[in-house]
Design an enzyme around this catalytic site. Sequence first.
Site, mmCIF file in Angstrom:
data_model
loop_
_atom_site.group_PDB
_atom_site.id
_atom_site.type_symbol
_atom_site.label_atom_id
_atom_site.label_comp_id
_atom_site.label_asym_id
_atom_site.label_seq_id
_atom_site.Cartn_x
_atom_site.Cartn_y
_atom_site.Cartn_z
ATOM 1 N N SER A 1 33.668 62.910 59.783
ATOM 2 C CA SER A 1 34.295 62.931 61.117
ATOM 3 C C SER A 1 33.779 64.035 61.312
ATOM 4 O O SER A 1 33.878 65.504 60.921
ATOM 5 C CB SER A 1 35.545 62.661 61.000
ATOM 6 O OG SER A 1 35.949 62.791 61.999
ATOM 7 N N LYS B 1 37.883 56.995 55.455
ATOM 8 C CA LYS B 1 37.565 57.498 56.687
ATOM 9 C C LYS B 1 37.753 56.362 57.501
ATOM 10 O O LYS B 1 37.887 56.586 59.039
ATOM 11 C CB LYS B 1 35.967 57.374 56.256
ATOM 12 C CG LYS B 1 35.035 57.791 58.092
ATOM 13 C CD LYS B 1 35.458 58.735 58.406
ATOM 14 C CE LYS B 1 35.143 59.338 59.789
ATOM 15 N NZ LYS B 1 33.852 58.252 60.741
ATOM 16 N N HIS C 1 41.468 56.862 58.676
ATOM 17 C CA HIS C 1 41.467 57.988 59.930
ATOM 18 C C HIS C 1 40.712 57.450 60.851
ATOM 19 O O HIS C 1 41.888 57.887 62.092
ATOM 20 C CB HIS C 1 39.768 59.068 58.729
ATOM 21 C CG HIS C 1 39.175 60.104 60.743
ATOM 22 N ND1 HIS C 1 39.112 59.272 61.245
ATOM 23 C CD2 HIS C 1 39.859 61.202 60.373
ATOM 24 C CE1 HIS C 1 38.748 60.623 62.383
ATOM 25 N NE2 HIS C 1 38.987 61.755 61.394
ATOM 26 N N ASN C 2 39.925 56.627 60.801
ATOM 27 C CA ASN C 2 39.335 56.128 62.709
ATOM 28 C C ASN C 2 40.694 55.100 62.646
ATOM 29 O O ASN C 2 41.279 55.217 64.169
ATOM 30 C CB ASN C 2 38.333 55.307 62.728
ATOM 31 C CG ASN C 2 37.321 56.420 62.386
ATOM 32 O OD1 ASN C 2 36.977 57.386 61.807
ATOM 33 N ND2 ASN C 2 35.722 55.550 62.831
ATOM 34 N N GLU D 1 43.123 57.511 64.675
ATOM 35 C CA GLU D 1 42.200 58.211 65.824
ATOM 36 C C GLU D 1 42.801 57.073 66.757
ATOM 37 O O GLU D 1 42.906 57.272 68.005
ATOM 38 C CB GLU D 1 41.024 58.290 65.544
ATOM 39 C CG GLU D 1 39.804 58.470 66.748
ATOM 40 C CD GLU D 1 38.348 58.837 65.922
ATOM 41 O OE1 GLU D 1 38.603 59.358 64.716
ATOM 42 O OE2 GLU D 1 37.746 57.736 66.371
#
Length: 467
Positions: free
Chosen positions: A129, A183, A186-187, A190
Amino acid sequence: MSDSDIGVIGMAVMGQNIALNIESNGNRVSVYNRTGSTTESFYEERGTDKQIVPTYDLESFVDSLERPRKVLLMVKAGKPVDIFIDKLIPLLDEGDVIVDGGNSDFHDTERRIETAEDEGLLYLGTGISGGEYGALHGPSIMPGGHEEAYEIVGPLLEDAAAQVDGEPCCAYLGPHSAGHYVKMVHNGIEYAVMQSIAEAYWLMAQGLEMDPPEMSDQFAEWNERVGAYLYEITADILRQKDDRGDGFLINKILDTAKQKGTGKWSVQSALDYGVPVPTMSAAVEGRFLSAVKDERGRIGGQYKVRRPQQSLSQEFLDDLEEALYISTVSSYAQGIKLLNVASEERGYDLDLSTVARIWKDGCIIRSTLLDPIRTAYDETPYPDNLIAAPNFQSEYNDAIPALRRVVQAARAAALPVPGHSASLDYFESLTSPDLPANMIQAQRDCFGAHTYERRDAEGTFHTEWGE
Ligand SMILES: NC(=O)c1ccc[n+]([C@@H]2O[C@H](COP(=O)([O-])OP(=O)(O)OC[C@H]3O[C@@H](n4cnc5c(N)ncnc54)[C@H](OP(=O)(O)O)[C@@H]3O)[C@@H](O)[C@H]2O)c1
């Protein structure tokens, strides 16, 4: 010429910059791209004075690598990854390492790890990222898969990662698809934080008629508390003038948001595990609702929705700071809870404190908030939820009344705030010892004889309801 330390396949934005980053740490890097002219122009424009080795066929690319070979795939997620793995398998030898650094679906990573194992290869599914800038100057790197692979390629990835207090924002996270799962979440976080920020902007713009520079100042001030990249760029965006006309660029940008899928995947996985992620879900749905602009226009015309202007007071701004703050915290809380459950279900054995540590810099959700989050997960057993962590209780106590007032005010002003509302309902539900699900149990038993449990006795019961 000596052999290259690593090879990068995929010379689009991410591949170019990660290759240069790895090279800048004293490594020789071979590069390859399906379209050779892209490799050529990359080399001519950015690589001639560096230890970059351009190659134009996969055989030469593989031959140029030191053994065990390390191949980093930075190609479009999906089919292209499989295409390259299929082409690499006959060229690589036992013990060579493939690292997929793209945003792959974690299910695909599970399958590819099995294929690699069958071929005697080592595999790491690795989330990276930080976009173009992070890739060049130090991203957050989230590798998972074969631990032996990490022993071979980990030092190189750790050198390339962002560094915080002498520690790299990169760590081996766990087996299987642990890296790509982290990941993905994480998104998801976000998406949720972006939705809450967008709502705060909209409440200020529509409810208080603030102009972009005033809103920029607010976000910059609020960011002193959270040190978040997403708040920081929001403040910058609101100051950007339109270079194609008068005024501020934000007012000229169409209100329809696209998505590449990682937010949706997070919500889908959360649904599979029965983990509520309402703010994340509201963010994904918020993008769907934004996308149907024509439909919104037609339906809005039918209902003649009139939004009262300036219906929100100045005191509202103080509340909004608190509301956005706690909705941001709630976004992390939901993501980390999902990671905790998925880790148990999928055998990742994630260290959640390490996850918070490697998100501290280099990635889109970086924020000083990750320091107390890391502290909250420093010891096992982990708290049930970030909401329950001792170091977050006073934060929630202080901010929830403001969040309630903001959601109420937004409702009164007919402004949709799905992210903030979801964060509030998440808190209200998680802190309610009693919920109306007794009615749902009764309904299920009434129409489908699904049975129900009682508050006052063990076991399952069925009633012949009514007549
Ligand atoms: N861009 C970002 O900010 C960002 C941030 C984090 C993660 N990522 C992830 O990192 C990866 C790379 O991203 P990117 O933005 O640099 O590139 P991208 O636009 O996702 O992909 C372009 C690359 O994939 C190759 N490619 C596409 N289709 C192919 C096919 N059918 N066969 C072989 N190669 C094919 C292209 O080769 P040609 O030049 O020959 O078309 C090019 O090298 C992606 O998984 C992306 O999701 C991107």
